[in-house]
Design a protein around this motif. Structure first.
Motif, PDB file in Angstrom:
ATOM      1  N   UNK A   1     -11.299  -5.550  -4.269  1.00 14.73           N
ATOM      2  CA  UNK A   1     -11.322  -5.650  -3.036  1.00 14.73           C
ATOM      3  C   UNK A   1      -9.407  -5.239  -2.728  1.00 14.73           C
ATOM      4  N   UNK A   2      -8.819  -5.020  -4.082  1.00 14.80           N
ATOM      5  CA  UNK A   2      -7.343  -3.999  -4.174  1.00 14.80           C
ATOM      6  C   UNK A   2      -6.911  -2.754  -4.359  1.00 14.80           C
ATOM      7  N   UNK A   3      -8.335  -2.641  -5.084  1.00 10.97           N
ATOM      8  CA  UNK A   3      -8.339  -1.160  -5.508  1.00 10.97           C
ATOM      9  C   UNK A   3      -8.716  -0.274  -4.071  1.00 10.97           C
ATOM     10  N   UNK A   4      -9.337  -1.817  -3.451  1.00  8.08           N
ATOM     11  CA  UNK A   4     -10.027  -0.034  -2.046  1.00  8.08           C
ATOM     12  C   UNK A   4      -9.232  -0.678  -0.738  1.00  8.08           C
ATOM     13  N   UNK A   5      -8.238  -1.628  -0.720  1.00  9.25           N
ATOM     14  CA  UNK A   5      -7.078  -1.941   0.144  1.00  9.25           C
ATOM     15  C   UNK A   5      -6.058  -1.688  -0.321  1.00  9.25           C
ATOM     16  N   UNK A   6      -5.731  -0.862  -2.088  1.00  8.40           N
ATOM     17  CA  UNK A   6      -3.806  -0.355  -2.026  1.00  8.40           C
ATOM     18  C   UNK A   6      -4.134   0.356  -2.964  1.00  8.40           C
ATOM     19  N   UNK A   7      -5.197   1.074  -2.977  1.00  5.73           N
ATOM     20  CA  UNK A   7      -5.150   1.678  -4.418  1.00  5.73           C
ATOM     21  C   UNK A   7      -5.593   2.861  -4.174  1.00  5.73           C
TER      22      UNK A   7
ATOM     23  N   UNK B   1       0.779  -1.316  -0.119  1.00  2.89           N
ATOM     24  CA  UNK B   1       0.580  -0.144  -0.160  1.00  2.89           C
ATOM     25  C   UNK B   1       0.967   1.287  -0.323  1.00  2.89           C
ATOM     26  N   UNK B   2       1.743   1.222   0.872  1.00  2.38           N
ATOM     27  CA  UNK B   2       3.247   2.275   0.468  1.00  2.38           C
ATOM     28  C   UNK B   2       3.593   2.455  -0.053  1.00  2.38           C
ATOM     29  N   UNK B   3       4.116   1.574  -1.227  1.00  2.00           N
ATOM     30  CA  UNK B   3       4.905   1.223  -2.629  1.00  2.00           C
ATOM     31  C   UNK B   3       3.810   2.505  -2.831  1.00  2.00           C
ATOM     32  N   UNK B   4       2.269   1.900  -3.311  1.00  2.00           N
ATOM     33  CA  UNK B   4       1.355   2.383  -4.862  1.00  2.00           C
ATOM     34  C   UNK B   4       1.013   3.358  -4.165  1.00  2.00           C
TER      35      UNK B   4
END
Length: 397
Positions: free
Chosen positions: A308-314, A10-13
């Motif tokens: 899920x990945x969009x919400x959690x990571x992006x 998440x921080x890398x994104x």
């Protein structure tokens, strides 16, 4: 593939997305919903001058017991009186009208013997006592010029537009929306209204992710579906990288370790890309990097995994670009049958948060559960089951 934590990726994104664009724009309805990139400072006093809070009469009593006053002027809203009230005099004034110098108080027309309509009378009689300062709005009593009326990071609301414009502000510095292109990949994907055939599926990721990006305040410029042919994807990414109106590309699919993972095939040889498998379910396979100068975030191909990945990571990185504080997770009591989870990875379970503070997880498969969900329940790596009454972390979606 490397293995990193959800927090690390998440921080890398967020680092990849970086700081968004800001611009000075007109303080009007088109700015509504944006976040301030700098404090909004009042350019003028509010009110700009002493004015009347009522339709009535500005009076300057010559003595405490004076009730009858000669009317020496008539001041509608928008005009500037060119006379001064002398002791004993009165002037008819409308709500918001600038008060003549010498005004001690405003008496509502209902407390006089005058008609509320028609021409101003030559004299007016006041009923009752007159208290100094009554129904007078003093210059700057709401805001004085130079006062911060909107802090950086706050939203431009209809009320802030009213305040800012009333205080003489014409422009505002805001965060601009991230301009996004969405690319769904997969040879099996059939466009809407097209027969998928024996081995195809109906494509849904492109518009789902585009809708998620729009809900995050992005300006979705392109929505594309690409085959599993590396040359096709390379041509499309070249085109998007050359487009000055695209700030970010989000891809879905093609990031795992199979033979036809086109995004990984095209991008993994580039030194600016990294593909990882997170200890996360759903949405473990992930990638990110720069294609040319354009940031690219690579999500998995399953619709639930991409969601899920969009919400959690992006979404957190986009919120930061847009000056949004971002939604904070809450807590709720899990209700329902015992649900087994997979220990060793963080799980995000599509769930329903109820008004009574409990959360349930639909007993349904994949997309049916996703469509019913209004939140994600985060289950830490070390937990292998949810039991009725457990307090869980809840992320709104």
């Amino acid at each position: 593939m490397g293995h990193v934590s959800v927090a690390e990726h998440r921080a890398a994104v967020a680092r990849l997305l970086g700081v968004g664009r800001v611009a000075q724009v007109a303080l009007d309805r088109h700015a509504a919903g944006r976040r301030l990139a700098a404090d909004l400072v009042a350019a003028d006093d509010l009110p700009r001058f002493d004015n009347s809070a009522m339709d009535g009469y500005a009076v300057c009593p010559g003595s405490p017991d004076q009730r009858s006053h000669p009317v020496v002027g008539d001041v509608p809203a928008g005009s500037a009186p060119d006379f001064v009230l002398a002791p004993g005099e009165a002037a008819r004034v409308m709500t918001g009208a600038r008060l003549p110098e010498g005004t001690v108080a405003v008496v509502p027309v209902e407390r006089t013997d005058a008609s509320p309509t028609g021409p101003a009378p030559s004299r007016v009689t006041v009923v009752g006592e007159v208290a100094a300062g009554q129904h007078v709005r003093l210059r700057g009593e709401d805001v004085t010029a130079g006062t911060v009326i909107g802090t950086a990071g706050s939203a431009v609301t209809p009320a802030l537009i009213a305040l800012g414009r009333s205080a003489g502000c014409t422009t505002v510095e805001v965060h601009l929306p991230t301009r996004v292109a969405v690319v769904a990949t997969g040879a099996e994907l059939a466009p809407p209204e097209t027969d998928p055939g024996a081995g195809g599926i109906h494509e849904s990721n492109s518009d789902m992710v585009a809708a998620l990006a729009a809900a995050a305040g992005c300006d979705v410029r392109r929505v594309e579906v690409c085959s599993d042919e590396p040359d096709d994807l390379r041509r499309l990414l070249d085109e998007l990288d050359a487009d000055p109106e695209v700030d970010l590309v989000v891809t879905t699919g093609g990031v795992s370790v199979g033979a036809y993972e086109v995004v990984r095939q095209v991008c993994s040889p580039l030194p600016t890309f990294d593909f990882v498998h997170l200890a996360m379910q759903p949405g473990g396979p992930q990638g990110l990097g720069r294609y040319g100068s354009t940031p690219v975030v690579c999500l998995p191909g399953t619709p639930v995994g991409a969601f899920v990945a969009f919400h959690v990571l992006v979404r957190p990185g986009l919120d930061r670009r847009h000056g949004e504080p971002g939604a904070r997770p809450g807590h709720a009591a899990y209700a329902g049958r015992t649900r087994r989870t997979r220990a060793g990875r963080v799980q995000f379970v599509t769930s329903v948060l109820h008004d009574d503070g409990t959360v349930t997880s639909p007993d349904a498969r994949h997309l049916t559960a996703l469509a019913a969900a209004n939140c994600l329940v985060e289950v830490p790596e070390g937990i292998d089951q949810l039991i009725d009454g457990d307090v869980v972390v809840v992320h709104p979606v």
